[in-house]
Design a protein around this motif. Structure first.
Motif, short mmCIF file in Angstrom:
data_model
loop_
_atom_site.label_atom_id
_atom_site.label_comp_id
_atom_site.label_asym_id
_atom_site.label_seq_id
_atom_site.Cartn_x
_atom_site.Cartn_y
_atom_site.Cartn_z
N TYR A 134 11.46 -28.74 71.90
CA TYR A 134 12.63 -28.39 71.11
C TYR A 134 12.31 -27.25 70.15
O TYR A 134 11.24 -27.22 69.55
CB TYR A 134 13.13 -29.62 70.34
CG TYR A 134 13.59 -30.72 71.26
CD1 TYR A 134 14.92 -30.83 71.65
CD2 TYR A 134 12.68 -31.65 71.77
CE1 TYR A 134 15.33 -31.83 72.53
CE2 TYR A 134 13.08 -32.65 72.64
CZ TYR A 134 14.41 -32.74 73.02
OH TYR A 134 14.81 -33.72 73.88
N TYR A 135 13.26 -26.32 70.03
CA TYR A 135 13.07 -25.15 69.18
C TYR A 135 14.05 -25.17 68.01
O TYR A 135 15.24 -25.44 68.20
CB TYR A 135 13.29 -23.87 69.98
CG TYR A 135 12.26 -23.64 71.05
CD1 TYR A 135 11.13 -22.85 70.80
CD2 TYR A 135 12.39 -24.22 72.32
CE1 TYR A 135 10.16 -22.64 71.79
CE2 TYR A 135 11.43 -24.03 73.30
CZ TYR A 135 10.32 -23.24 73.02
OH TYR A 135 9.36 -23.05 74.00
N LEU A 136 13.54 -24.92 66.81
CA LEU A 136 14.42 -24.73 65.66
C LEU A 136 14.86 -23.27 65.70
O LEU A 136 14.27 -22.39 65.06
CB LEU A 136 13.68 -25.06 64.36
CG LEU A 136 13.11 -26.48 64.23
CD1 LEU A 136 12.70 -26.76 62.80
CD2 LEU A 136 14.08 -27.54 64.73
N THR B 71 22.83 -23.37 76.87
CA THR B 71 23.64 -24.35 77.60
C THR B 71 23.63 -25.70 76.88
O THR B 71 24.66 -26.35 76.71
CB THR B 71 23.10 -24.52 79.03
OG1 THR B 71 23.06 -23.24 79.66
CG2 THR B 71 24.00 -25.46 79.83
N THR B 72 22.44 -26.13 76.47
CA THR B 72 22.31 -27.40 75.76
C THR B 72 22.07 -27.11 74.27
O THR B 72 21.06 -26.53 73.89
CB THR B 72 21.14 -28.24 76.30
OG1 THR B 72 21.31 -28.41 77.70
CG2 THR B 72 21.08 -29.59 75.62
N LYS B 73 23.02 -27.54 73.44
CA LYS B 73 22.94 -27.29 72.00
C LYS B 73 22.49 -28.57 71.29
O LYS B 73 23.31 -29.40 70.92
CB LYS B 73 24.28 -26.80 71.49
CG LYS B 73 24.77 -25.51 72.17
CD LYS B 73 26.14 -25.11 71.67
CE LYS B 73 26.63 -23.83 72.30
NZ LYS B 73 26.79 -23.94 73.76
N TYR B 74 21.18 -28.71 71.13
CA TYR B 74 20.64 -29.95 70.58
C TYR B 74 20.37 -29.90 69.08
O TYR B 74 20.03 -30.90 68.47
CB TYR B 74 19.35 -30.34 71.32
CG TYR B 74 18.32 -29.24 71.45
CD1 TYR B 74 17.62 -28.75 70.35
CD2 TYR B 74 18.04 -28.69 72.71
CE1 TYR B 74 16.67 -27.76 70.49
CE2 TYR B 74 17.08 -27.69 72.85
CZ TYR B 74 16.39 -27.23 71.74
OH TYR B 74 15.46 -26.24 71.88
N LEU B 75 20.51 -28.72 68.46
CA LEU B 75 20.28 -28.60 67.03
C LEU B 75 21.61 -28.87 66.32
O LEU B 75 22.57 -28.11 66.46
CB LEU B 75 19.75 -27.21 66.70
CG LEU B 75 19.19 -26.97 65.30
CD1 LEU B 75 18.17 -25.83 65.32
CD2 LEU B 75 20.31 -26.61 64.32
N ILE B 76 21.67 -29.98 65.60
CA ILE B 76 22.93 -30.43 65.02
C ILE B 76 23.11 -29.88 63.60
O ILE B 76 22.52 -30.36 62.65
CB ILE B 76 23.02 -31.97 64.98
CG1 ILE B 76 22.64 -32.58 66.34
CG2 ILE B 76 24.40 -32.43 64.56
CD1 ILE B 76 23.49 -32.11 67.49
#
Length: 233
Positions: free
Chosen positions: A69-71, A83-88
């Motif tokens: 995971y990248y900040l 495509t996948t936005k995992y940083l909320i």
């Protein structure tokens, strides 16, 4: 403190011998703002690297098929292009790409997880300054990542120095002035054969050593971006 205060200190002190210091006119001229502010921005970054002036937290939604995971704002739920936005993050507090160093990771209950621990198989390990690896990612879980953040970059265009607030403990003002002078004199020929740039760098390091010895800088700021949209508390 206001940027105008830093300008005044430089004009009548560290930069008084240089034209960009504005001593002849009593203040730094606007035409010299880009040069002086570039030095101030670099000095602030150096101090934010040395001390935990700004600590931020951001939440990451895990996905079964993603181990690293990248900040990075590319993965932001608000502004991301991936495509996948995992940083909320949120519209009110969008992620700013201001990571200097990841310092800790917590689970949904706020329990600190093993981090960069070679003796723990489940340890979360950093891959780079702004990325980390999760051994067994789980789409039902989320993580809170704590990181040391950089300062807000000062933009020199159309700037009113009397309204710009520079977030910096007052105990670090002397160090900032010395670092600005170090960079400014390094860009100019020596005056009377003296290496003033090296002198200011020595003063900067001495100031940093005193501040560390006196333990004058603590975690001054924390902000937690909640997973409101995903229902996490």
């Amino acid at each position: 403190m206001l940027l105008s205060e830093i300008f005044d200190q430089l004009t009548h002190g560290e930069l008084s011998q240089l034209s960009i210091g504005g001593a002849a006119n009593g203040s730094i001229e606007q035409k010299d703002y880009p040069i002086v502010i570039s030095h101030i921005n670099m000095a602030l970054t150096e101090l934010y690297k040395r001390f935990p002036i700004k600590i931020r937290e951001v939440q990451i939604q895990e996905y079964d098929n993603i181990g690293i995971y990248y900040l990075d704002s590319k993965y932001s739920a608000i502004t991301g292009t991936a495509t996948t936005k995992y940083l909320i993050d949120s519209a009110a507090f969008p992620f700013q790409d201001d990571v200097l160093k990841i310092t800790a990771v917590y689970d949904e209950l706020g329990v600190e997880l093993p981090f960069n621990n070679i003796n723990e198989i489940t340890s979360i390990n950093t891959r780079d300054y702004n990325s980390f690896e999760v051994t067994n990612p789980d789409s039902t879980k989320a993580l809170t990542v704590e990181y040391r953040a950089n300062h807000v970059i000062i933009n020199p265009t159309e700037l009113d120095a009397t309204t710009i607030d520079v977030v910096l403990p007052r105990s670090l003002l002397e160090a900032l002035l010395n670092y600005v002078a170090f960079r400014a004199f390094a860009a100019n020929p020596p005056i009377d054969g003296q290496d003033r740039s090296g002198n200011f760098l020595q003063k900067f390091e001495a100031s940093i050593a005193r501040i560390s010895l006196l333990d004058l800088v603590n975690d001054s700021e924390k902000f937690n971006i909640k997973l409101d949209n995903n229902g996490w508390p």
